[in-house]
Motif scaffolding. Structure first.
Motif, short mmCIF file in Angstrom:
data_model
loop_
_atom_site.label_atom_id
_atom_site.label_comp_id
_atom_site.label_asym_id
_atom_site.label_seq_id
_atom_site.Cartn_x
_atom_site.Cartn_y
_atom_site.Cartn_z
N SER A 111 45.26 29.05 48.70
CA SER A 111 44.47 29.36 47.52
C SER A 111 43.04 29.65 47.94
O SER A 111 42.62 29.32 49.04
N GLY A 112 42.29 30.28 47.06
CA GLY A 112 40.90 30.61 47.37
C GLY A 112 40.16 31.07 46.14
O GLY A 112 40.75 31.23 45.06
N VAL A 113 38.88 31.26 46.30
CA VAL A 113 38.03 31.72 45.21
C VAL A 113 37.38 33.03 45.64
O VAL A 113 36.93 33.17 46.78
N CYS A 114 37.35 33.99 44.71
CA CYS A 114 36.79 35.30 45.02
C CYS A 114 35.98 35.80 43.84
O CYS A 114 36.40 35.66 42.68
N LEU A 115 34.81 36.34 44.12
CA LEU A 115 33.98 36.98 43.10
C LEU A 115 33.81 38.45 43.50
O LEU A 115 33.41 38.76 44.61
N GLY A 116 34.11 39.34 42.59
CA GLY A 116 33.97 40.76 42.90
C GLY A 116 34.73 41.60 41.90
O GLY A 116 35.12 41.13 40.83
N ASP A 150 38.29 43.90 45.23
CA ASP A 150 38.10 42.62 45.94
C ASP A 150 39.22 41.63 45.60
O ASP A 150 39.71 40.92 46.47
N MET A 151 39.62 41.61 44.33
CA MET A 151 40.69 40.71 43.94
C MET A 151 42.01 41.09 44.61
O MET A 151 42.77 40.22 45.06
N GLU A 152 42.29 42.39 44.69
CA GLU A 152 43.53 42.82 45.33
C GLU A 152 43.53 42.48 46.81
O GLU A 152 44.54 42.05 47.37
N GLU A 153 42.39 42.67 47.46
CA GLU A 153 42.30 42.32 48.89
C GLU A 153 42.49 40.81 49.09
O GLU A 153 43.14 40.38 50.04
N MET A 154 41.91 40.03 48.17
CA MET A 154 42.07 38.57 48.27
C MET A 154 43.53 38.18 48.09
O MET A 154 44.04 37.30 48.80
N ASP A 214 48.55 36.06 50.48
CA ASP A 214 49.98 36.20 50.76
C ASP A 214 50.24 36.21 52.27
O ASP A 214 51.21 35.61 52.74
N LEU A 215 49.36 36.88 53.01
CA LEU A 215 49.54 36.92 54.45
C LEU A 215 49.38 35.53 55.07
O LEU A 215 50.17 35.13 55.94
N ILE A 216 48.37 34.77 54.61
CA ILE A 216 48.16 33.41 55.14
C ILE A 216 49.33 32.51 54.76
O ILE A 216 49.80 31.70 55.57
#
Length: 354
Positions: free
Chosen positions: A145-150, A154-158, A163-165
């Motif tokens: 899990s993680g937090v992303c602002l953008g 940016d959300m799609e990249e996150m 998923d990769l991790i």
């Protein structure tokens, strides 16, 4: 923007935390206090074993980083290393670095879960040559899990990065316990929790340690006095003399032994310690002399007394009846007295005429 799976914060928060860490370092330097870390490496009681304790979050701004842990781990030269884990997880990449450092260490590594091994801490546990679950502990796996602002990109990249991790973490479980990446991803999406026996069944652990039985200390314990809490109260001051003895039922002899006071006594028979001849001589010596019985003249039985004459039954006198007897007699009728001569004569004349 700063982006980190498992522990993601914006750039302004990162800068603020960096300043706070710098202030904390200055304060520690002024007071001579070492930085608190989320791990500890010590020598265990055995000379050939060292101990590593992971008892906090993995990584972080105020604790030691993975490079510090790895530098300390290189100083361990013992052939055996016990890694004790009680951690909710933390930074994914620092946890993976720690797991790889343990895998590459030449010592025989035994991982012991003391409380919880969740998230990336469960991945660190997979690095052990042997994994043991202490009683009542738990192991948890889930997606990164993680937090992303953008913006949307940016959300799609996150999402792709998470998923990769998560696929990478699933491979770590599959390498240890078998199965496929998709099977483990399904369990990770459901945030699966394992008790000790369940972790062994899933092959994420080798043994569920048992709780030592109560009352069986490993070393003999010295005798101790009876604790005060186990002693009985003395109720004599309140007039209590103990439980009452039940009364014997009618027809049963009274138990006199219940009235005897004092501690029990031990009675030993001397006859059990001597042979039969000695016992017979002792009995003859202490026996009282037998007195001869004098001959007596038989006594004639006394004559039976004559029966007493029977008394006639006397009826009881009713005094009240005697006192009122004269009251119950009929009084003469005055008219009858006056006409008695008339009735007598008439009858006589009638009789004459007839």
């Amino acid at each position: 923007m700063s982006r980190m799976p498992g522990l993601t914060v914006p750039a302004n928060v990162t800068a603020f935390m960096a300043k706070q860490r710098e202030k904390a370092d200055k304060l520690r330097a002024q007071h001579g206090i070492e930085a608190q870390s989320w791990y500890r490496i010590t020598n265990a009681t055995a000379p050939d074993e060292a101990e590593v304790m992971l008892y906090d979050e993995v990584g972080g701004w105020f604790g030691a980083t993975a490079d510090q842990f790895i530098a300390d781990l290189r100083g361990v030269t013992a052939p055996n290393l016990r890694v004790r884990i009680n951690s909710p997880g933390g930074s994914v990449f620092e946890g993976i670095a720690i797991a790889n450092a343990l895998r590459s260490h030449p010592a025989n590594i035994v991982v012991q879960v003391d409380g919880i091994a969740a998230s990336i801490a469960s991945v660190i546990a997979m690095a052990g040559d042997r994994i043991e679950m202490a009683p009542n502990t738990m192991l948890m796996i889930h997606d990164a899990s993680g937090v992303c602002l953008g913006n949307a990109s940016d959300m799609e990249e996150m999402a792709e990065l998470l998923d990769l991790i998560s696929d990478n973490i699933a491979d770590a479980y599959a390498a240890r316990a078998g199965g496929t990446r998709d099977e483990w991803r399904a369990l990770m999406r459901a945030e699966k929790w394992f008790l000790p026996e369940e972790a062994v069944e899933a092959k994420l652990a080798d043994e569920a340690l048992q709780v030592p039985k109560a009352g069986t200390p490993s070393e003999p314990q010295p005798e101790e006095e009876e604790p005060d809490m186990a002693r009985a109260f003395d109720l004599a001051a309140y007039g209590y003399a103990g439980p009452k003895q039940p009364k014997p039922e009618p027809g049963q002899p009274k138990d006199v032994t219940a009235d005897l006071a004092g501690p029990p006594t031990l009675v030993i028979s001397v006859a059990d310690l001597l042979d039969e001849d000695t016992v017979a001589r002792l009995r003859a010596a202490v026996a009282p002399p037998v007195e001869p019985v004098a001959e007596t003249t038989p006594v004639e039985p006394a004559p039976e007394p004559a029966p007493e004459p029977e008394l006639l039954a006397v009826e009881p006198v009713d005094e009240w009846a005697d006192m009122v007897a004269h009251l119950t007699q009929d009084e003469p009728d005055a008219w009858s007295v006056l006409v008695s001569n008339l009735t007598t004569t008439a009858s006589s004349s009638a009789a004459t005429e007839a």
